[in-house]
Structures are given as structure tokens and as C-alpha cells.
Scaffold this motif. Structure first.
Motif, short mmCIF file in Angstrom:
data_model
loop_
_atom_site.label_atom_id
_atom_site.label_comp_id
_atom_site.label_asym_id
_atom_site.label_seq_id
_atom_site.Cartn_x
_atom_site.Cartn_y
_atom_site.Cartn_z
N UNK A 195 16.86 0.27 -65.16
CA UNK A 195 18.20 -0.17 -65.56
C UNK A 195 19.27 0.60 -64.80
N UNK A 196 20.32 -0.11 -64.38
CA UNK A 196 21.45 0.53 -63.70
C UNK A 196 21.32 0.52 -62.18
N UNK A 197 20.14 0.21 -61.65
CA UNK A 197 19.97 0.19 -60.19
C UNK A 197 20.52 -1.15 -59.66
N UNK A 198 21.20 -1.11 -58.52
CA UNK A 198 21.74 -2.33 -57.93
C UNK A 198 20.64 -3.09 -57.20
N UNK A 199 20.61 -4.40 -57.39
CA UNK A 199 19.61 -5.23 -56.69
C UNK A 199 19.73 -5.01 -55.18
#
Ligand code: GLY
Length: 460
Positions: A195-199
Motif C-alpha cells: 500500500x502507498x507505492x506508486x504503480x
């Protein structure tokens, strides 16, 4: 490139199949992306690579099927080029590397083709797909550029497809290497799926892996929490707990053989109950479909089998109902999997699609269906040893399609639309592997990439 004997042999086989006329293979040229000298990364034409192996822009190969003559047309570099590009091998040395002993400057090609046409000789060529190639062919042959695709040689297309459809051992080894690169890409994606990581961050990392180990990606990476969009190239999302991330990504080796793998990972450490339900159905379809691949069976049958596994699983959890065989025959499952089970793979990720999807995946006996879903199956033929293709079942919850079918009450005897809407947060799940048909069965190519729930949760 491979040893020159590989190309000599391939051209000899093609000569036997073709018998008469001249074949003109135009290699690709550099293609500008914002001004002439700032070009896209060069990708050679796959058919030119297959018969001549030269991974350099601005070359043409000619085969005369009557005389057996083979010629490479290309320009030696001059001092201006050397200043910017360094010293390059001569055209004669390059051509000798693929077993062609006669070479001429590119400027002589027009004269050569005109002379052949004056003698009434047939000039065979394959369907062009780039503007530059279309214009060059049209100019060489004195044809309307708009007619170039339709006037491509049917016999050359069929001969090339017959050869490229059956992979040689050296090609299979290349595809395994391409899967090895995909292994690193997919395991990296799974590890980054927090969660929170950018694609975009994951997308960039994967593309970097493909470039550091090979020739880059074999198609633009599909990576998104919105896996219900089958070819989602938007990577602007920020990963959220409880969602899935679909990654459909493959690499090319330096010799340009492709892999094409899809994995679906829950954001966070564990699959939730709904994710587990859908994932297990798709995984079962993937495993059962692969098990069914052997010489004599057909990819159309595999598509139907996987569709039945999906429909059975969806019925078990209440999204479909009624008789599974009848539901699949009516195409009801295609609400959830509106694509085919797979396509051929090789030098192109959709191998030879540029030569004509129906010529590659269908024949006189196996005709393309016009039913929604099955109509999109790219490869339907009976398997032969040496075929390499993808097996890629999926389940997708596409809100617009569910709303459309539901409003029409389409096939509602087989589909519970209210239940289907409850699963919209899933987005999509796809699990894809690359499969070779062997003499007595099949082989899943490359090092196995985690795909069971247990393997993925352990990795997370
Ligand atoms: N893996 C992308 C495609 O098959 O189109």
C-alpha cells in the motif's frame, strides 16, 4: 545473431517452399519520435531477423527463388557516420555473417527491382506495418501506398508462417531466457506491491530490469490495480490495501525473442476472502488448461475447457447459474473473460500477427467464431510439437459491460448480475504462462514464477 548456418538453412527451406519469383525483405529503418535525428529505440523487423539476423537499420534482403541468388542491400558507413557512430563492420562482412555473399549499396535496390519487374518477375513481399516501409515498397514497386498491405504475397505469408510457427531448439532456449528475465520482473513487482507505492515506480523498475538483462520489454507493460481494463497502460495509481495489482509484462532477449507473463498480486500481505475466491478459480483454469495442451489437442478446445472451469467456479460462488456446458456454449462466461485463452509467442509477442491473425491461428478446418469472447481467440489450431503460445485465463469485473448486459437481461438465465456487482472491487485477475508443445505433451517454459496463493503470500 545466431550462427550463419541457421539463416542459410532457413532461407533454403523457404526457397523449397516458394519455388518461383523474388522475395523482398525490407528491414526496418530508424523512426523519429520528436525530430528526425532523435529516434525511438530501434527494433528490427521480425521476418528480416528470422531470415537474415542483421539487427541494424536500413538493410534489405532479396532472395531469388529461381536462381537461388541472395543479396543484401545496405550502405557502408562514411567518415561522417564514423565521427558520430564509430567504425562499423562493412556491409560485406555483415552479410557474410548471415551467409549472404553478394551485397550492393541500398541505392541499387530500385534498379534491381525495376529490372525484375521489366522481366515480368513476381516480387513477393510481406505485409508492411510501418509508414516508412509502406512508402519505400510503394515507390520501389510503383504501387499506391494504400494498396501495399492487401497486395502482399499470400504464398510468402503462408510459407513464413509455416516455418516460424514451429520453433527450433535455439528459439525455444531464447524464449526460456526471455521468461527468466520476466521472472525477475514479476518477482520484483510482487515484492514491491505494498500500500502507498506508486504503480509508476514498479512499472519503471520492471522496464529497467528488462533493459538491463535483454533488449527491453516485448510490449508496453500493463500494470494496474484496475485490471478490469485488459490492456491498462495507465500507471498513475497509488496502491491500496484490499485491491489486486495485475502485471502483464514480458521481455525480449538480445536476439529479440519474447516472453509474455501475467501475475496478479494482492496489495498488502494476504489475499482477502473475495480475492481468494476469484484467484483460485483463475488459477485452476490456468493449471487445467496447461494440462490439456498436447499434440493433437487444439487451442480452441483448451479455450473451451478453461471457460468451463471458470464458469464452474463462478457458479459455485453464486455469480453464474444453470448448466455450465450450456452457459459456455451460449458465451455467458465471456462477461467475465472477454478474451481468448492465448496466442502464439516467438520473435513477436503476438507471434506473426502482422502476417494475418487468421492465417496464423486458423485454417481451412478451424474457422473463427463470431461469438463475443471466442471471437477474440487469436490461435485456435491443433497443437504441433514446436508450437509456443500463452495460456492466460482471467476473470474481470468490467462495470460498463456488466451494466450493459444486465440492462439487456442478456443470458440472465446463466448470470446473477447483482452478485457480479458485489465483486467489482476485484477489478481483474489474470494468470499467464508460456507453453511449448513437446513430442508427447507440453513444457511450461522458464523457471516457475510464483503463482499459487501460498507461494505469493510466502514471497510477500
Ligand atoms: N500480454 C499482452 C497481450 O497479449 O496483448
Amino acid at each position: 545473431m545466431f550462427e550463419k548456418e541457421v539463416y542459410i538453412k532457413r532461407r533454403a527451406v523457404l526457397r523449397d517452399k516458394m519455388e518461383h519469383g523474388i522475395a523482398l525483405f525490407l528491414g526496418n529503418v530508424e523512426s523519429p519520435f520528436n525530430y528526425k535525428s532523435n529516434t525511438y529505440k530501434f527494433r528490427q523487423d521480425s521476418n528480416f531477423l528470422y531470415y537474415f539476423g542483421l539487427d541494424i537499420p536500413g538493410f534489405a534482403g532479396v532472395m531469388d527463388f529461381d536462381s537461388g541468388k541472395e543479396i543484401i542491400f545496405g550502405n557502408d558507413v562514411d567518415i561522417d557516420d564514423i565521427i558520430w557512430m564509430g567504425v562499423q563492420p562493412s556491409v560485406a562482412d555483415l552479410a557474410a555473417g548471415c551467409g549472404v555473399m553478394e551485397t550492393h549499396p541500398l541505392g541499387k535496390l530500385e534498379e534491381f527491382i525495376s529490372a525484375a519487374k521489366r522481366k515480368g518477375r513476381v516480387v513477393h513481399y510481406l505485409p508492411p506495418y510501418r509508414g516508412e516501409t509502406i512508402m519505400t515498397l510503394a515507390s520501389l514497386l510503383g504501387e499506391n501506398p494504400l494498396a501495399m498491405e492487401s497486395k502482399a504475397s499470400d504464398s510468402l505469408k503462408r510459407s513464413v508462417i509455416a516455418m516460424r510457427s514451429i520453433k527450433e531448439d535455439i528459439e525455444i532456449a531464447e524464449i526460456e531466457d526471455a521468461v527468466a528475465i520476466a521472472y525477475d520482473m514479476h518477482v520484483t513487482a510482487m515484492k514491491m506491491c505494498e500500500p502507498g507505492v506508486r504503480e509508476q515506480e514498479i512499472y519503471g523498475r520492471l522496464e529497467g530490469i528488462s533493459l538491463s538483462a535483454g533488449a527491453g520489454v516485448s510490449f508496453p507493460i500493463i500494470l494496474s490495480m484496475n485490471g478490469q481494463t485488459l490492456h491498462n497502460h495507465d500507471h498513475s495509481g497509488i496502491l491500496e490495501e484490499g485491491r489486486f495489482m495485475v502485471v502483464d509484462a514480458g521481455a525480449e532477449t538480445n536476439r529479440h525473442y519474447a516472453s509474455d507473463i501475467t501475475r496478479t498480486t494482492p496489495v498488502g500481505r494476504r489475499f482477502n476472502t473475495m480475492q481468494r475466491e476469484i484467484y483460485e478459480i483463475v488459477l485452476k483454469a490456468n493449471i487445467e488448461a496447461i494440462k490439456a495442451t498436447r499434440p493433437g489437442a487444439s487451442n480452441r478446445d483448451t479455450h473451451i475447457l478453461a471457460s468451463k472451469v471458470l464458469a464452474t467456479g463462478l457458479k459455485d460462488i453464486g455469480l453464474m447459474r444453470g448448466d455450465v456446458d450450456e452457459a459456455v456454449m451460449a458465451g455467458a462466461h465471456a462477461l467475465f473473460m472477454p478474451h481468448g485463452i492465448g496466442h502464439m509467442l516467438g520473435l513477436d509477442v503476438h507471434d506473426m500477427e502482422g502476417l494475418g491473425e487468421n492465417l496464423v491461428g486458423y485454417d481451412e478446418k478451424v474457422k473463427r467464431s463470431d461469438q463475443f469472447g471466442l471471437a477474440f481467440l487469436r490461435f485456435a489450431l491443433q497443437y504441433q510439437p514446436g508450437h509456443v503460445f500463452t495460456i492466460e485465463p482471467g476473470i474481470y469485473f468490467i462495470p460498463e459491460l456488466i451494466d450493459m448486459w444486465s440492462a439487456e437481461k442478456k443470458l440472465s438465465e446463466f448470470i446473477d448480475y447483482d452478485m457480479a456487482r458485489k465483486y467489482l472491487p476485484i477489478g481483474g485477475v489474470r494468470i499467464e504462462d508460456n507453453v511449448l508443445i513437446t513430442a508427447d505433451g507440453h513444457k511450461v517454459l522458464g523457471k516457475p514464477i510464483p503463482k499459487s496463493i501460498e507461494e505469493i503470500e510466502n514471497l510477500r
